[in-house]
Design a protein around this motif. Structure first.
Motif, PDB file in Angstrom:
ATOM      1  N   VAL A  94       3.170 -12.172  -7.164  1.00  0.00           N
ATOM      2  CA  VAL A  94       3.739 -11.937  -5.831  1.00  0.00           C
ATOM      3  C   VAL A  94       2.711 -12.258  -4.753  1.00  0.00           C
ATOM      4  O   VAL A  94       3.029 -12.865  -3.729  1.00  0.00           O
ATOM      5  CB  VAL A  94       4.242 -10.491  -5.705  1.00  0.00           C
ATOM      6  N   SER A  95       1.482 -11.878  -4.995  1.00  0.00           N
ATOM      7  CA  SER A  95       0.415 -12.171  -4.036  1.00  0.00           C
ATOM      8  C   SER A  95       0.232 -13.675  -3.856  1.00  0.00           C
ATOM      9  O   SER A  95       0.093 -14.171  -2.725  1.00  0.00           O
ATOM     10  CB  SER A  95      -0.898 -11.534  -4.515  1.00  0.00           C
ATOM     11  N   ARG A  96       0.298 -14.422  -4.970  1.00  0.00           N
ATOM     12  CA  ARG A  96       0.125 -15.882  -4.883  1.00  0.00           C
ATOM     13  C   ARG A  96       1.278 -16.542  -4.131  1.00  0.00           C
ATOM     14  O   ARG A  96       1.065 -17.428  -3.304  1.00  0.00           O
ATOM     15  CB  ARG A  96      -0.008 -16.466  -6.297  1.00  0.00           C
TER      16      ARG A  96
ATOM     17  N   TYR B 129       6.646  -5.246   0.269  1.00  0.00           N
ATOM     18  CA  TYR B 129       6.227  -5.131  -1.127  1.00  0.00           C
ATOM     19  C   TYR B 129       4.909  -4.365  -1.206  1.00  0.00           C
ATOM     20  O   TYR B 129       3.940  -4.679  -0.504  1.00  0.00           O
ATOM     21  CB  TYR B 129       6.068  -6.523  -1.733  1.00  0.00           C
ATOM     22  N   ASP B 130       4.875  -3.359  -2.081  1.00  0.00           N
ATOM     23  CA  ASP B 130       3.690  -2.511  -2.188  1.00  0.00           C
ATOM     24  C   ASP B 130       3.099  -2.514  -3.596  1.00  0.00           C
ATOM     25  O   ASP B 130       2.273  -1.667  -3.944  1.00  0.00           O
ATOM     26  CB  ASP B 130       4.021  -1.071  -1.788  1.00  0.00           C
ATOM     27  N   GLY B 131       3.526  -3.477  -4.414  1.00  0.00           N
ATOM     28  CA  GLY B 131       3.013  -3.558  -5.770  1.00  0.00           C
ATOM     29  C   GLY B 131       1.737  -4.377  -5.844  1.00  0.00           C
ATOM     30  O   GLY B 131       1.195  -4.823  -4.825  1.00  0.00           O
TER      31      GLY B 131
ATOM     32  N   ALA C 249      10.306  -5.811  -7.957  1.00  0.00           N
ATOM     33  CA  ALA C 249      10.376  -5.010  -6.733  1.00  0.00           C
ATOM     34  C   ALA C 249      10.198  -3.523  -7.009  1.00  0.00           C
ATOM     35  O   ALA C 249       9.611  -2.800  -6.199  1.00  0.00           O
ATOM     36  CB  ALA C 249      11.703  -5.255  -6.022  1.00  0.00           C
ATOM     37  N   THR C 250      10.711  -3.070  -8.134  1.00  0.00           N
ATOM     38  CA  THR C 250      10.649  -1.634  -8.445  1.00  0.00           C
ATOM     39  C   THR C 250       9.397  -1.254  -9.229  1.00  0.00           C
ATOM     40  O   THR C 250       9.265  -0.111  -9.679  1.00  0.00           O
ATOM     41  CB  THR C 250      11.900  -1.199  -9.238  1.00  0.00           C
TER      42      THR C 250
ATOM     43  N   LYS D 195      12.156  -5.674  -2.179  1.00  0.00           N
ATOM     44  CA  LYS D 195      10.979  -5.559  -1.314  1.00  0.00           C
ATOM     45  C   LYS D 195      10.735  -6.906  -0.639  1.00  0.00           C
ATOM     46  O   LYS D 195      11.012  -7.971  -1.199  1.00  0.00           O
ATOM     47  CB  LYS D 195       9.742  -5.167  -2.139  1.00  0.00           C
ATOM     48  N   CYS D 196      10.195  -6.850   0.562  1.00  0.00           N
ATOM     49  CA  CYS D 196       9.950  -8.050   1.355  1.00  0.00           C
ATOM     50  C   CYS D 196       8.510  -8.522   1.150  1.00  0.00           C
ATOM     51  O   CYS D 196       7.573  -7.708   1.187  1.00  0.00           O
ATOM     52  CB  CYS D 196      10.207  -7.738   2.829  1.00  0.00           C
TER      53      CYS D 196
END
Length: 279
Positions: A21-23, A14-16, A46-47, A119-120
């Protein structure tokens, strides 16, 4: 030689920058890393196409020995609190499969085409390789027919959404029709976003109208929610959430409600009937 039922999907990290998502990623790494083979996000998260309508779509690939564990249930409860802060109208939880399901992958549950856009977030590697063996018999038709039957039941009983939670759930089902329809007609999965263009020409303008309206509402999604509603709707407790989503969810905004007129519901049933004849 690889059989037609074997697929290798490479899922990038994951690149967002979405804080949710971070939490969740930190929660997995700090307390639950032993539970999961992988944790994946898909859909608009994801996108990197998150808009106010967006909810959280994520897949848990659980190590078999933890499927019925207290640790897994605790993680789901903790992460659901985070999801509901992101979207109080979230209408589903995690997608979930076992690690052993990779050897008999349920393509009709979450298509490989959807995984290809995912995304992973765990484990932290540049590319996660999933070697999948698809189940030999995939019943795409069952999910579509069940949904169409639900629309017919609602029409027969003159059911219409009474609040923004019910509306979002219904519109999400409407926007899933092209994906399910494509899968039945072509015996193959497809990424939901790509399904609209893939099947639109199969329908007249009036038949397609509910999809167009649902898409427009999604793009211009709005509702007003007070502090009390927000407090209730962010509770992951099943009973509290059932009561909150039924009786305390925000009203449907007037500018949205006017788009959902009798013509919308009439054309929705025309579309349902057409698809039922074809499948």
């Amino acid at each position: 030689m690889q059989s037609t039922n074997e697929h290798q999907v490479i899922i990038p990290l994951y690149d967002g920058t979405l804080p949710l998502v971070s939490r969740i990623s930190k929660l997995v790494e700090s307390k639950y890393s032993e539970v999961f083979y992988a944790v994946i996000v898909h859909g608009s998260v994801a996108t990197n196409e998150v808009i106010p309508y967006s909810d959280f779509d994520g897949l848990l690939i659980v190590k078999d020995q933890f499927v019925n564990s207290k640790a897994l249930e605790t993680f789901k409860r903790e992460s659901m609190k985070m999801m509901l802060r992101f979207d109080p109208l979230q209408h589903h939880g995690w997608f979930q499969i076992k690690e052993s399901d990779l050897g008999s992958y349920p393509e009709d549950y979450l298509p490989v085409s959807t995984l290809s856009y995912s995304k992973c977030i765990f484990p932290k590697m540049s590319n996660l390789k999933l070697d999948l063996e698809l189940r030999h018999e995939i019943d795409y038709k069952k999910a579509l027919v069940n949904m169409l039957n639900q629309f017919e039941w609602r029409s027969k009983h003159n059911w219409k959404p009474k609040n923004s939670y019910q509306l979002k759930s219904m519109l999400s089902q409407v926007m899933l029709i092209p994906c399910l329809y494509f899968s039945v007609m072509h015996n193959d999965g497809i990424f939901k976003k790509d399904s609209f263009k893939a099947v639109q020409e199969d329908f007249s303008s009036s038949e397609w109208m509910p999809i167009a309206i649902a898409t427009d509402v999604r793009q211009h999604w709005v509702y007003k929610m007070n502090g009390f509603q927000k407090l209730l709707l962010q509770q992951p407790n099943t009973l509290i959430r059932k009561i909150a989503t039924r009786f305390f969810a925000p009203k449907i905004a007037p500018q949205i409600q006017e788009k959902l007129d009798n013509t919308f519901y009439k054309n929705l049933m025309i579309m349902v009937e057409k698809i039922k004849r074809e499948v």
